[in-house]
Design an enzyme around this catalytic site. Structure first.
Site, PDB file in Angstrom:
ATOM      1  N   SER A   1      -2.954   6.772   5.696  1.00  0.00           N
ATOM      2  CA  SER A   1      -2.367   5.568   6.442  1.00  0.00           C
ATOM      3  C   SER A   1      -2.735   5.693   7.997  1.00  0.00           C
ATOM      4  O   SER A   1      -4.081   6.593   8.618  1.00  0.00           O
ATOM      5  CB  SER A   1      -0.938   6.376   6.815  1.00  0.00           C
TER       6      SER A   1
ATOM      7  N   SER B   1       0.248  -1.335  -0.115  1.00  0.00           N
ATOM      8  CA  SER B   1      -0.101   0.365   0.020  1.00  0.00           C
ATOM      9  C   SER B   1       1.053   1.105  -0.330  1.00  0.00           C
ATOM     10  O   SER B   1       2.370   1.255  -0.152  1.00  0.00           O
ATOM     11  CB  SER B   1      -0.904   0.218   1.319  1.00  0.00           C
TER      12      SER B   1
ATOM     13  N   LYS C   1       5.586   1.283   9.621  1.00  0.00           N
ATOM     14  CA  LYS C   1       5.474   2.457  10.145  1.00  0.00           C
ATOM     15  C   LYS C   1       6.830   2.854   9.967  1.00  0.00           C
ATOM     16  O   LYS C   1       7.343   1.907  10.028  1.00  0.00           O
ATOM     17  CB  LYS C   1       4.102   2.942  10.624  1.00  0.00           C
TER      18      LYS C   1
ATOM     19  N   SER D   1       0.993   4.017   1.757  1.00  0.00           N
ATOM     20  CA  SER D   1       1.010   4.531   3.331  1.00  0.00           C
ATOM     21  C   SER D   1       2.392   4.817   3.531  1.00  0.00           C
ATOM     22  O   SER D   1       2.070   6.250   4.891  1.00  0.00           O
ATOM     23  CB  SER D   1      -0.025   3.633   5.005  1.00  0.00           C
TER      24      SER D   1
END
Length: 267
Positions: free
Chosen positions: A231, A67, A124, A69
């Site tokens: 995100s 993805s 992250k 994010s």
């Protein structure tokens, strides 16, 4: 089923067959008689599986970025390597720490088991350490009351899944002495309150339409995606416990859509 568990089951199965043949079957096999096909396959694959299992469990593990994010730091389709021992040596499968080496630091790009569904791995950036008070207000990050510097770095446009064109602002954010790029869209709200879940430790957080503020519990971490308005991160699902950490991302080893990204370090 989790790939690590599948690999472990294969390791145990082939290893057991290898031991069975070495200490039982080989002594009973008449001279000149070939070993059973399943024994031959198990003995051939066991050392390969053992090496792969050890490397993947204790040294490095590959992941693919699914993805956007973490754009612009990581792009969809990046294949990355994650250092499994940076934060300590852990037992595979149960993820129990055996040896403490380093603690996560602000600015690290970290892979972890997603708290809402531990069968999934998320990636992250660490922004809040145990004991920190993290505040995200009006697209800016504050840690323990100190606003983290941001410097405008032009516009950044990308195409997300579904071929939607996205226009954002690129900024360089400083966490301590570490700098990294983030994307923000001034036209979008700072927070989508309706998307905030119930999570362990939510009483440590306060919310309004323009802000989230959280006191990070001991042994846990607060994570944000670099693509701040695209995100789902600790603002919405809470903290990452130490026992859910997988490792630190450090290297892009392949991207079939953009070969220029191959070999880039992850900062």
């Amino acid at each position: 089923m989790d790939f690590a568990l599948i690999l472990f089951v294969l390791l145990v199965t082939t290893g057991a067959i290898w031991l069975l043949d070495r200490f039982v079957l080989a002594g009973k096999r008449p001279a000149g008689v070939a070993q059973q096909w399943w024994v031959e396959y198990a003995k051939s694959f066991f050392p390969v599986i053992l090496v792969v299992f050890c490397i993947r469990s204790f040294l490095v593990e590959p992941f693919k970025i699914p993805s956007g994010s973490m754009i612009p730091t990581l792009q969809v389709g990046d294949f990355i390597l994650v250092n499994k021992f940076t934060y300590g040596i852990r037992l595979p499968i149960v993820n129990r720490k055996l040896v403490q080496i380093n603690d996560p630091q602000r600015g690290d790009v970290m892979v972890f088991h997603y708290p809402e569904d531990p069968s999934k791995d998320y990636i992250k950036r660490v922004v809040g350490l145990p004991g920190d008070t993290v505040e995200y207000r009006n697209k800016r990050l504050r840690i323990n009351g100190v606003e983290q510097a941001q410097q405008a770095d032009g516009d950044y446009n990308y195409v997300e899944t579904g071929l939607n064109f996205v226009h954002t602002e690129k900024r360089v954010e400083t966490l301590g002495e570490r700098k990294h790029a983030v994307l923000v869209n001034p036209e979008l709200p700072t927070l989508h309150l309706g998307s905030v879940a119930e999570f362990a430790g939510r009483e440590n957080c306060s919310y309004d339409d323009d802000m989230v503020r959280c006191k990070v519990p001991e042994g846990q971490y607060f994570m944000l995606g670099d693509n701040r308005d695209n995100s789902r991160d600790s603002r919405y699902w809470g903290f990452v416990p130490d026992n859910q950490i997988v490792g630190k991302a450090f290297f892009i080893w392949m991207n079939f859509s953009d070969l220029k990204r191959v070999g880039l370090s992850i900062n």
